[in-house]
Motif scaffolding. Structure first.
Motif, PDB file in Angstrom:
ATOM      1  N   UNK A   1      24.569  32.716  -1.128  1.00  0.00           N
ATOM      2  CA  UNK A   1      23.574  32.019  -1.954  1.00  0.00           C
ATOM      3  C   UNK A   1      24.187  30.926  -2.823  1.00  0.00           C
ATOM      4  N   UNK A   2      25.500  30.880  -2.897  1.00  0.00           N
ATOM      5  CA  UNK A   2      26.190  29.988  -3.838  1.00  0.00           C
ATOM      6  C   UNK A   2      25.803  28.517  -3.654  1.00  0.00           C
ATOM      7  N   UNK A   3      25.661  28.084  -2.422  1.00  0.00           N
ATOM      8  CA  UNK A   3      25.474  26.656  -2.134  1.00  0.00           C
ATOM      9  C   UNK A   3      24.040  26.311  -1.732  1.00  0.00           C
ATOM     10  N   UNK A   4      23.130  27.275  -1.858  1.00  0.00           N
ATOM     11  CA  UNK A   4      21.770  27.041  -1.360  1.00  0.00           C
ATOM     12  C   UNK A   4      21.019  25.920  -2.091  1.00  0.00           C
ATOM     13  N   UNK A   5      21.081  25.812  -3.425  1.00  0.00           N
ATOM     14  CA  UNK A   5      20.367  24.703  -4.076  1.00  0.00           C
ATOM     15  C   UNK A   5      20.868  23.329  -3.622  1.00  0.00           C
ATOM     16  N   UNK A   6      22.200  23.177  -3.538  1.00  0.00           N
ATOM     17  CA  UNK A   6      22.748  21.900  -3.076  1.00  0.00           C
ATOM     18  C   UNK A   6      22.339  21.633  -1.632  1.00  0.00           C
ATOM     19  N   UNK A   7      22.341  22.663  -0.818  1.00  0.00           N
ATOM     20  CA  UNK A   7      21.937  22.518   0.578  1.00  0.00           C
ATOM     21  C   UNK A   7      20.476  22.093   0.670  1.00  0.00           C
ATOM     22  N   UNK A   8      19.638  22.689  -0.148  1.00  0.00           N
ATOM     23  CA  UNK A   8      18.219  22.334  -0.189  1.00  0.00           C
ATOM     24  C   UNK A   8      18.045  20.858  -0.532  1.00  0.00           C
TER      25      UNK A   8
END
Length: 337
Positions: free
Chosen positions: A153-160
């Motif tokens: 879940x660490x990179x999910x906002x940036x990925x979004x």
């Protein structure tokens, strides 16, 4: 790891204030009908990552409010299975979903891409794979399990954000938003109807008189598997079910004569099987789903028209950077030709 109701409710309140949450689950699924939830990961930002002990808190108090809040975006990868599990545990219907796997199809990538491959492609981040088959029901979790779960879940906002930007560059932002709205459909998170258990056996390939018994037996097994939370095969093996349907016994004596039927199945379920036989005798096979004969062969001309339509859709999709798989399966396209 969050193990108390007070801690979880406090975290969920913060999540509602943040308005954007990355979510994932880790579960074990071998000896039950439904997955056994072990851990829920919740990320408020790249630096605020939490693990929730779903064994200590099986109803996940407070999390249902986050799932159902229309103003809180839920970011997941390959969202449906995780949300089905969370919906069953919380009793809430998820809203405002962003599925990074599906969104990849609007950014020039396959809409079936794995999270590991998507992170590598978009952010040049490599995820470790060591805990993929880990036991998430054990306590305490290992340090490797902790890191693996948080990395998901660490990179999910940036990925979004990156996926949304790439979709906008391709003038697909509106189409992406419309696709994400499809996750608000409550039927995605409910148990499949009983007809699905029957349709697993491709009833159109069975003789018409056999279909009522196929229906009653498959529905009985499905009901028992859900009620006892056991795999279907633990209730009755496919081979036993099909042997009964093939032989079509009309009474107890004929049931005893079914070849290939495990004796243990009879010992455990004789009464239920006889009830299914009795119920099948009252069903008109023409009223059952999927009973109309299906055209197994298409004409050469029709096949060519289907392939031409698929080719045209693929070419148009590729020009816009849209994954052709998002347009629809071949069966849907065939139905429109």
């Amino acid at each position: 790891m969050i193990t108390s109701e007070h801690e979880l409710r406090a975290l969920c309140q913060r999540a509602l204030q943040t308005k954007r949450v990355a979510i994932d689950t880790e579960f074990f699924w071998e000896r039950t009908f439904y997955p056994q939830l072990g851990v829920v990961q919740l990320g408020l930002s790249a630096d605020e990552l939490y693990l929730i002990d779903a064994i200590a808190l099986p109803s996940l108090p407070g999390l249902g409010g986050v799932l159902a809040d229309e103003n809180t975006q839920l970011i997941l990868h390959d969202a449906v299975q995780d949300l089905q599990i969370l919906s069953r545990h919380t009793g809430s219907l998820p809203r405002n979903i962003f599925d990074t796997r599906r969104a990849a199809g609007f950014a020039g990538l396959p809409s079936t891409i794995s999270l590991a491959n998507l992170l590598q492609e978009m952010l040049q981040i490599t995820l470790p794979k060591g805990e993929t088959r880990s036991d998430w029901l054990q306590r305490p979790l290992s340090e490797a399990q902790y890191e693996y779960a948080l990395d998901d879940i660490r990179h999910m906002p940036e990925l979004c954000d990156r996926l949304c930007a790439m979709a906008s560059e391709r003038e697909l932002a509106e189409a992406l938003a419309e696709e994400m709205q499809s996750y608000d459909d409550p039927s995605l998170y409910a148990d499949l109807p009983m007809d699905a258990a029957y349709n697993r056996y491709k009833p159109a390939r069975w003789p018409l008189p056999r279909r009522p018994l196929l229906y009653t037996l498959s529905c009985w097994r499905e009901t028992e598997a859900r009620r006892l939370d056991r795999p279907r095969s633990h209730i009755m093996q496919d081979a036993d079910l099909m042997a009964i349907v093939q032989y079509a016994p009309g009474n107890d004596i004929e049931l005893n004569a079914v070849r290939g039927l495990a004796r243990n199945t009879l010992l455990r379920h004789r009464a239920a099987i006889l009830n299914a036989i009795t119920a099948a005798a009252t069903i008109d096979p023409l009223t059952l789903p999927e009973t109309a004969p299906r055209e197994e062969r298409m004409s050469t001309e029709f096949k060519q028209r289907v392939e031409t339509r698929i080719k045209g859709i693929k070419e148009k999709a590729e020009k816009t950077g849209l994954d052709p798989a998002l347009i629809g399966p071949k069966a849907d396209i065939t139905a429109l030709v």
